[in-house]
Scaffold this motif. Structure first.
Motif, mmCIF file in Angstrom:
data_model
loop_
_atom_site.group_PDB
_atom_site.id
_atom_site.type_symbol
_atom_site.label_atom_id
_atom_site.label_comp_id
_atom_site.label_asym_id
_atom_site.label_seq_id
_atom_site.Cartn_x
_atom_site.Cartn_y
_atom_site.Cartn_z
ATOM 1 N N GLN A 61 -0.283 2.410 -5.871
ATOM 2 C CA GLN A 61 -1.583 2.778 -6.412
ATOM 3 C C GLN A 61 -1.444 4.084 -7.188
ATOM 4 O O GLN A 61 -0.480 4.835 -7.003
ATOM 5 C CB GLN A 61 -2.588 2.935 -5.294
ATOM 6 N N ASN A 62 -2.388 4.340 -8.059
ATOM 7 C CA ASN A 62 -2.380 5.564 -8.854
ATOM 8 C C ASN A 62 -2.167 6.783 -7.961
ATOM 9 O O ASN A 62 -2.829 6.924 -6.934
ATOM 10 C CB ASN A 62 -3.698 5.682 -9.617
ATOM 11 N N ARG A 63 -1.192 7.603 -8.309
ATOM 12 C CA ARG A 63 -0.823 8.854 -7.619
ATOM 13 C C ARG A 63 -0.086 8.654 -6.297
ATOM 14 O O ARG A 63 0.208 9.617 -5.612
ATOM 15 C CB ARG A 63 -2.036 9.752 -7.413
ATOM 16 N N GLN A 64 0.200 7.421 -5.915
ATOM 17 C CA GLN A 64 0.949 7.184 -4.679
ATOM 18 C C GLN A 64 2.393 7.640 -4.869
ATOM 19 O O GLN A 64 2.993 7.446 -5.919
ATOM 20 C CB GLN A 64 0.914 5.705 -4.304
ATOM 21 N N VAL A 115 9.348 9.215 -6.396
ATOM 22 C CA VAL A 115 8.685 8.392 -7.408
ATOM 23 C C VAL A 115 7.187 8.486 -7.183
ATOM 24 O O VAL A 115 6.711 8.286 -6.060
ATOM 25 C CB VAL A 115 9.137 6.917 -7.311
ATOM 26 N N GLN A 116 6.442 8.809 -8.245
ATOM 27 C CA GLN A 116 4.984 8.858 -8.152
ATOM 28 C C GLN A 116 4.392 7.976 -9.240
ATOM 29 O O GLN A 116 4.800 8.044 -10.402
ATOM 30 C CB GLN A 116 4.451 10.275 -8.317
ATOM 31 N N ALA A 117 3.432 7.149 -8.853
ATOM 32 C CA ALA A 117 2.753 6.284 -9.809
ATOM 33 C C ALA A 117 1.777 7.109 -10.642
ATOM 34 O O ALA A 117 0.984 7.872 -10.105
ATOM 35 C CB ALA A 117 2.014 5.173 -9.082
ATOM 36 N N LEU A 118 1.867 6.962 -11.951
ATOM 37 C CA LEU A 118 0.931 7.629 -12.849
ATOM 38 C C LEU A 118 -0.306 6.765 -13.094
ATOM 39 O O LEU A 118 -1.282 7.227 -13.673
ATOM 40 C CB LEU A 118 1.623 7.952 -14.176
ATOM 41 N N GLN A 119 -0.220 5.519 -12.676
ATOM 42 C CA GLN A 119 -1.329 4.559 -12.683
ATOM 43 C C GLN A 119 -0.926 3.450 -11.728
ATOM 44 O O GLN A 119 0.192 3.468 -11.214
ATOM 45 C CB GLN A 119 -1.579 4.025 -14.101
ATOM 46 N N ASP A 120 -1.789 2.495 -11.464
ATOM 47 C CA ASP A 120 -1.402 1.381 -10.594
ATOM 48 C C ASP A 120 -0.172 0.724 -11.189
ATOM 49 O O ASP A 120 -0.152 0.373 -12.369
ATOM 50 C CB ASP A 120 -2.539 0.372 -10.458
ATOM 51 N N SER A 121 0.893 0.584 -10.377
ATOM 52 C CA SER A 121 2.182 0.133 -10.887
ATOM 53 C C SER A 121 2.843 -0.850 -9.952
ATOM 54 O O SER A 121 2.535 -0.904 -8.764
ATOM 55 C CB SER A 121 3.120 1.333 -11.086
ATOM 56 N N CYS A 122 3.778 -1.592 -10.496
ATOM 57 C CA CYS A 122 4.596 -2.517 -9.728
ATOM 58 C C CYS A 122 6.055 -2.185 -10.053
ATOM 59 O O CYS A 122 6.462 -2.199 -11.219
ATOM 60 C CB CYS A 122 4.272 -3.955 -10.103
ATOM 61 N N VAL A 123 6.839 -1.863 -9.022
ATOM 62 C CA VAL A 123 8.204 -1.385 -9.194
ATOM 63 C C VAL A 123 9.145 -2.239 -8.355
ATOM 64 O O VAL A 123 8.867 -2.512 -7.193
ATOM 65 C CB VAL A 123 8.305 0.102 -8.763
ATOM 66 N N ASP A 124 10.264 -2.646 -8.951
ATOM 67 C CA ASP A 124 11.310 -3.369 -8.224
ATOM 68 C C ASP A 124 12.465 -2.424 -7.920
ATOM 69 O O ASP A 124 12.903 -1.680 -8.806
ATOM 70 C CB ASP A 124 11.875 -4.531 -9.057
ATOM 71 N N LEU A 125 12.934 -2.463 -6.685
ATOM 72 C CA LEU A 125 14.142 -1.736 -6.301
ATOM 73 C C LEU A 125 15.221 -2.785 -6.080
ATOM 74 O O LEU A 125 15.124 -3.597 -5.171
ATOM 75 C CB LEU A 125 13.931 -0.935 -5.023
ATOM 76 N N VAL A 126 16.253 -2.779 -6.921
ATOM 77 C CA VAL A 126 17.319 -3.761 -6.837
ATOM 78 C C VAL A 126 18.452 -3.162 -6.021
ATOM 79 O O VAL A 126 18.865 -2.031 -6.236
ATOM 80 C CB VAL A 126 17.809 -4.158 -8.248
#
Length: 114
Positions: free
Chosen positions: A50-53, A102-113
């Protein structure tokens, strides 16, 4: 008034059509059940931020790459050599600088490979 019986003819009767569909579905199931030709790539861990998470990645997480699928994130490493902003579609190899914040600047979806 004169009545005319009109009969439509279909290329296949219903039972023949179903027989062909069953044959086609059987072939598709066989393709699905086959072993893959090459080993599958490791599946990523997906994080919905989520934003700012904020999340902290330690070396023990065994992540080798970070891929932003949606949104934008800010990333910093230790020691602080440079801050990085990644947007949707960006990837970053995680070779050094643990821990990584890592901080979300907006709602984001991130993959960690891994």
């Amino acid at each position: 008034m004169k009545t005319t019986n009109v009969r439509l003819s279909l290329p296949l009767s219903a039972p023949r059509w179903w027989a062909r569909m069953e044959k086609l579905l059987g072939a598709l199931y066989q393709l699905y059940e086959r072993e893959p030709a090459r080993p599958a790539a490791p599946l990523p861990d997906t994080w919905h931020l989520q934003n700012r998470q904020v999340i902290r990645l330690n070396k023990a997480s065994n992540a080798s790459r970070l891929h932003v699928r949606r949104g934008a994130v800010w990333l910093t490493r230790t020691p602080a050599d440079a801050d990085v902003i990644l947007r949707a579609g960006d990837k970053l190899d995680l070779e050094h600088g643990w821990p990584i914040i890592v901080q979300a600047l907006q709602d984001s979806c991130v993959d960690l490979v891994h």
